[in-house]
Design a protein around this motif. Sequence first.
Motif, PDB file in Angstrom:
ATOM      1  N   TRP A 277       0.875  -1.215  -0.037  1.00  0.00           N
ATOM      2  CA  TRP A 277      -0.030   0.182   0.121  1.00  0.00           C
ATOM      3  C   TRP A 277       0.722   1.118   0.051  1.00  0.00           C
ATOM      4  N   SER A 278       0.416   2.066  -0.785  1.00  0.00           N
ATOM      5  CA  SER A 278       0.938   3.557  -0.580  1.00  0.00           C
ATOM      6  C   SER A 278       0.229   4.618  -0.787  1.00  0.00           C
ATOM      7  N   GLY A 279       0.192   5.546   0.041  1.00  0.00           N
ATOM      8  CA  GLY A 279      -0.863   6.567   0.075  1.00  0.00           C
ATOM      9  C   GLY A 279      -1.090   7.109   1.608  1.00  0.00           C
ATOM     10  N   ARG A 280      -1.900   8.231   1.760  1.00  0.00           N
ATOM     11  CA  ARG A 280      -2.260   8.765   3.077  1.00  0.00           C
ATOM     12  C   ARG A 280      -2.945   7.683   3.807  1.00  0.00           C
ATOM     13  N   VAL A 281      -2.984   7.916   5.114  1.00  0.00           N
ATOM     14  CA  VAL A 281      -3.858   6.890   6.150  1.00  0.00           C
ATOM     15  C   VAL A 281      -5.420   7.091   5.540  1.00  0.00           C
ATOM     16  N   THR A 282      -5.788   8.479   5.324  1.00  0.00           N
ATOM     17  CA  THR A 282      -6.981   8.879   4.846  1.00  0.00           C
ATOM     18  C   THR A 282      -7.538   7.888   3.757  1.00  0.00           C
ATOM     19  N   ALA A 283      -6.716   7.980   2.832  1.00  0.00           N
ATOM     20  CA  ALA A 283      -6.937   7.135   1.482  1.00  0.00           C
ATOM     21  C   ALA A 283      -7.095   5.821   1.687  1.00  0.00           C
ATOM     22  N   TYR A 284      -6.414   5.146   2.770  1.00  0.00           N
ATOM     23  CA  TYR A 284      -6.758   3.774   3.301  1.00  0.00           C
ATOM     24  C   TYR A 284      -7.865   3.719   3.733  1.00  0.00           C
ATOM     25  N   LEU A 285      -8.243   4.614   4.411  1.00  0.00           N
ATOM     26  CA  LEU A 285      -9.480   4.473   5.189  1.00  0.00           C
ATOM     27  C   LEU A 285     -10.776   4.619   4.158  1.00  0.00           C
ATOM     28  N   GLU A 286     -10.375   5.349   3.080  1.00  0.00           N
ATOM     29  CA  GLU A 286     -11.502   5.524   2.155  1.00  0.00           C
ATOM     30  C   GLU A 286     -11.484   4.357   1.027  1.00  0.00           C
ATOM     31  N   SER A 287     -10.516   3.689   0.957  1.00  0.00           N
ATOM     32  CA  SER A 287     -10.876   2.464   0.029  1.00  0.00           C
ATOM     33  C   SER A 287     -10.335   1.414   0.250  1.00  0.00           C
ATOM     34  N   GLN A 288      -9.692   1.025   1.404  1.00  0.00           N
ATOM     35  CA  GLN A 288      -9.176  -0.369   1.536  1.00  0.00           C
ATOM     36  C   GLN A 288     -10.054  -1.298   2.731  1.00  0.00           C
TER      37      GLN A 288
END
Lengths: 189, 213
Positions: free
Chosen positions: B163-174
Amino acid sequence: MKIYTGTGDRGKTSLFSGERIGKDDIRIEAYGVVDELNAIIGAVIAAMPPGSSSPPVKSQLTRIQKDLFRVGALLATTVDSLSMGHLHLMQQDDGRWLEEQMDLLQSSIPELTSFILPGGHISSAWAHVARTVCRRAERRIVTLMDLNAQDDDAAKNLLTYINRLSDYLFILARYCNHLAGVDDQVWAN
Amino acid sequence: MDYEVTVIRQLWLTENVFEMRFRRPNGFRFIPGQKISLLKDSFSREYTLINAQESSDLSLCVRFVPEGHLTPLLAGAKAGDVFTMSSAAGFFTFQSRGRTAVFVATGTGIAPFLAFARAGIQGELLLHGATNERELLYRDEVEKAAANYIPCLTEPSSRLQDWSGRVTAYLESQMKVKEYDFYLCGNANMVRDAVKIIDSRFPGSRIFMETFY
């Protein structure tokens, strides 16, 4: 510490126990009214006439303001949450303490023989406002506790405290007029 | 109550983050996740304690702010120098029972989760946000704070990670949509954005947050 977080901009807020709820929820309304009451008690203190050191009314009111912070925190926390372990529950002694303070004030004012109109000295007028807001807080808390079927000792002690506080504020309003040398205006039909 | 605390040493973790260690005064108590105020010359700042509860030290994870008031004093302090520390306070403690706990940290916001790890408290998932691998403070230790550890890097030096990206992007998509207990600690923008995502994607979840500016 900054005051704003931006996490409540969409009409929701966090309870102390972490739940996200609407700002118009009865729980928010209940502790919001307690906050309103606390602010009005601040106005009572600010308006007190001089010479109010015996009985020590200002220190009574300061203790009450701190107690209302406890009440607000308890109302902002769901009962079965682990967060409740951080809080200082209301005790029977808290209500008894208010009764003792009422007795102290009452012993120095004339006996009441008829209804009186709210008002008189500015501090007395604020104390009457505080009394009515306290009754509103009580109504909201009853609604909240009924909704949650909450009747444990801590809830009973909290309700007793708020009920006693309205009585205290009525006595306080009369005491403020007495201290300021203003007669209570008797209601005549 | 305030305590006089004596400096042991600084330990630099990156170019601009250091651990500040003090001798623990007698009688000092805390719950993992709680913070203290540190005072010196009328300046005061809050920091989370990162120690295990039985530790003989009290340690803080500090981002050096050259133009700030307190961190240059801390960075320049010598062993034996004395600061004033408040007793531990705050409610960012582990409060989950029967719910999936998700820890989200950025930068020095990893501090309470390090305290959790050292206390043996474990969540289901830790999202550890940083710029790159070197900024993943205490990575080896905090991996223990959760069953699943996801480094969320905005400028990874390698592409080997899942995974690469912000914590918020992880919350939003994963993440699977369900009710969680979220614990958020980091800068105000991350906390605000994460709360917005949680409100819309994970209704019914609880949120505990500690914000710094």
